[in-house]
Design a protein around this motif. Structure first.
Motif, mmCIF file in Angstrom:
data_model
loop_
_atom_site.group_PDB
_atom_site.id
_atom_site.type_symbol
_atom_site.label_atom_id
_atom_site.label_comp_id
_atom_site.label_asym_id
_atom_site.label_seq_id
_atom_site.Cartn_x
_atom_site.Cartn_y
_atom_site.Cartn_z
ATOM 1 N N ALA A 22 0.717 -1.232 -0.092
ATOM 2 C CA ALA A 22 -0.002 -0.021 -0.004
ATOM 3 C C ALA A 22 0.892 1.244 -0.012
ATOM 4 O O ALA A 22 0.276 2.518 0.170
ATOM 5 C CB ALA A 22 -1.085 -0.090 1.199
ATOM 6 N N GLY A 291 -4.582 -3.769 7.840
ATOM 7 C CA GLY A 291 -5.793 -3.104 7.377
ATOM 8 C C GLY A 291 -6.277 -1.980 8.383
ATOM 9 O O GLY A 291 -6.408 -0.960 7.910
ATOM 10 N N ALA A 292 -6.071 -2.345 9.689
ATOM 11 C CA ALA A 292 -6.053 -1.186 10.740
ATOM 12 C C ALA A 292 -5.380 -0.011 10.586
ATOM 13 O O ALA A 292 -5.848 1.122 10.957
ATOM 14 C CB ALA A 292 -6.164 -1.923 11.930
ATOM 15 N N LEU A 294 -3.843 0.982 7.739
ATOM 16 C CA LEU A 294 -4.199 1.788 6.762
ATOM 17 C C LEU A 294 -5.196 2.762 6.787
ATOM 18 O O LEU A 294 -5.566 3.655 6.419
ATOM 19 C CB LEU A 294 -4.042 0.742 5.676
ATOM 20 C CG LEU A 294 -2.815 0.143 5.136
ATOM 21 C CD1 LEU A 294 -3.030 -1.061 4.120
ATOM 22 C CD2 LEU A 294 -1.858 1.088 4.615
ATOM 23 N N GLN A 295 -6.342 1.850 7.558
ATOM 24 C CA GLN A 295 -7.718 2.688 7.651
ATOM 25 C C GLN A 295 -7.248 3.700 8.467
ATOM 26 O O GLN A 295 -7.998 4.786 8.331
ATOM 27 C CB GLN A 295 -8.592 1.791 8.348
ATOM 28 C CG GLN A 295 -10.067 2.169 8.662
ATOM 29 C CD GLN A 295 -10.929 1.324 8.917
ATOM 30 O OE1 GLN A 295 -10.668 0.530 9.682
ATOM 31 N NE2 GLN A 295 -12.110 1.432 8.392
ATOM 32 N N SER A 296 -6.389 3.684 9.744
ATOM 33 C CA SER A 296 -6.139 4.709 10.492
ATOM 34 C C SER A 296 -5.554 5.864 9.895
ATOM 35 O O SER A 296 -5.710 7.083 10.161
ATOM 36 C CB SER A 296 -5.517 4.362 11.852
ATOM 37 O OG SER A 296 -3.979 3.805 11.510
ATOM 38 N N SER A 297 -4.699 5.562 8.936
ATOM 39 C CA SER A 297 -3.763 6.763 8.293
ATOM 40 C C SER A 297 -4.678 7.317 7.385
ATOM 41 O O SER A 297 -4.121 8.523 6.922
ATOM 42 C CB SER A 297 -2.804 5.869 7.507
ATOM 43 O OG SER A 297 -3.058 5.108 6.437
ATOM 44 N N GLU A 298 -5.821 7.059 6.896
ATOM 45 C CA GLU A 298 -6.724 7.715 5.916
ATOM 46 C C GLU A 298 -7.467 8.615 6.856
ATOM 47 O O GLU A 298 -8.494 9.283 6.075
ATOM 48 C CB GLU A 298 -7.485 6.440 5.270
ATOM 49 C CG GLU A 298 -6.761 5.720 4.240
ATOM 50 C CD GLU A 298 -7.546 4.731 3.668
ATOM 51 O OE1 GLU A 298 -8.864 4.634 3.885
ATOM 52 O OE2 GLU A 298 -6.882 3.637 2.979
ATOM 53 N N ARG A 299 -7.700 8.679 7.839
ATOM 54 C CA ARG A 299 -8.523 9.589 8.666
ATOM 55 C C ARG A 299 -8.312 10.954 8.703
ATOM 56 O O ARG A 299 -6.773 11.041 8.796
ATOM 57 C CB ARG A 299 -8.984 8.903 10.023
ATOM 58 C CG ARG A 299 -9.675 7.679 10.131
ATOM 59 C CD ARG A 299 -9.684 6.943 11.540
ATOM 60 N NE ARG A 299 -10.404 5.706 11.501
ATOM 61 C CZ ARG A 299 -10.302 4.913 12.631
ATOM 62 N NH1 ARG A 299 -9.535 5.253 13.590
ATOM 63 N NH2 ARG A 299 -10.728 3.739 12.578
#
Length: 299
Positions: A22, A291-292, A294-299
């Motif tokens: 990613a 996955g968690a 990557l999700q947190s970095s998108e916030r």
């Protein structure tokens, strides 16, 4: 985001592979000389024998897709869905997969192209990263002084030791045999035909001990070799004496815990203790952490 993964077993490598794919900067630090952790193979007399995990199961769709890619490249193969049971009748179960080059070759494939530093012992949770993933058994993670939320989860894990004995015989004298679960035995837990699972027909068996025997011999695991060899000989009717090599796994078998990982938001604990103890579980745990993150970095 800058991530450090401590531990190059399958959980750590799965996490690092997903993050790297990613575009995340990720470093893997491993205290051993090779990657793989308990996905371990060791060379004896010019041939690798699997001394850690005996096989892997791929009944999760995502991990099954990884297994199929390995199969397409000749790195893994379906081995058997049937094990002998002593005492009892043969038991069918899920398909068990093996690797012609030894199971560690699959970890090496996951590590290919990643930033991995070997023989690097980490003594404390690194403070030079946005996130740190501790891909290791809880008792080992506690030595690094993790934050309270992760430490609590690590302390909640229960692990059993195991000794793995590689038994190299002069010739194959046993019949059609893949592996066996040995019930209610003071010494043996499983026996696998390493020549059969590797596909080269080598006269090599690998026996895994009971936790009780392992605990008795943690200080001197090689002393348990003749005990395991004699037990295997009695079980399978093999009179020959093999060449014996013993490997100690202090943290081999975790009891299942809930969730996919533990975290305080910056430090994460991953591995096969999070679910049914399997190779697949470790891979899923590492990927869930990625996955968690990557999700947190998108916030």
């Amino acid at each position: 985001m800058n991530v450090v993964v401590v531990g190059a077993g399958i959980a750590g490598l799965a996490c690092a592979r997903a993050l790297s794919g990613a575009g995340v900067r990720v470093r893997v630090l491993e205290r051993g000389r090779v990657v793989g952790g308990r996905l371990a193979s060791r060379r004896y007399n010019g041939r690798y024998a699997d001394i850690g995990a005996a096989y892997f199961v791929a009944d999760d769709p995502d991990f099954a897709a990884v297994a199929e890619r390995w199969r397409a490249r000749g790195l893994a193969r379906p081995w058997t869905d049937t094990f002998a049971v002593h005492p009892g009748s043969p038991a069918r179960g899920p398909m068990r997969w093996a690797a012609p080059g030894g199971l560690r070759s699959l970890a090496a494939d996951l590590a290919d192209g990643l930033d991995v530093t070997l023989e690097h012992e980490v003594r404390a949770v690194p403070d030079d990263a946005d996130a740190v993933v501790l891909a290791m058994p809880g008792p080992q993670a506690l030595r690094l002084g993790p934050p309270a939320a992760v430490a609590d989860a690590a302390r909640g894990q229960e692990w059993q030791p195991v000794l793995a004995a590689v038994l190299a015989y002069p010739e194959r004298v046993w019949g059609d045999f893949h592996g066996a679960f040995v019930n209610d035995h003071p010494v043996l837990a499983t026996v696998c035909d390493d020549g059969d699972r590797r596909g080269d027909g080598a006269p090599v068996l690998v026996a895994h001990s009971t936790p009780d025997l392992a605990r008795q011999h943690l200080a001197d695991p090689h002393a348990a070799g003749p005990v395991l060899s004699e037990a295997v000989g009695e079980l399978l009717g093999i009179p020959a004496r093999p060449e014996i090599h013993v490997h100690r796994w202090t943290y081999a078998q975790p009891a299942s815990t809930t969730g996919d990982y533990a975290t305080d938001g910056r430090v994460w604990l991953a591995g096969d203790a999070f679910g049914r103890p399997r190779v697949q579980t470790a891979w899923l745990s590492g990927r869930a952490v990625a996955g968690a993150l990557l999700q947190s970095s998108e916030r």
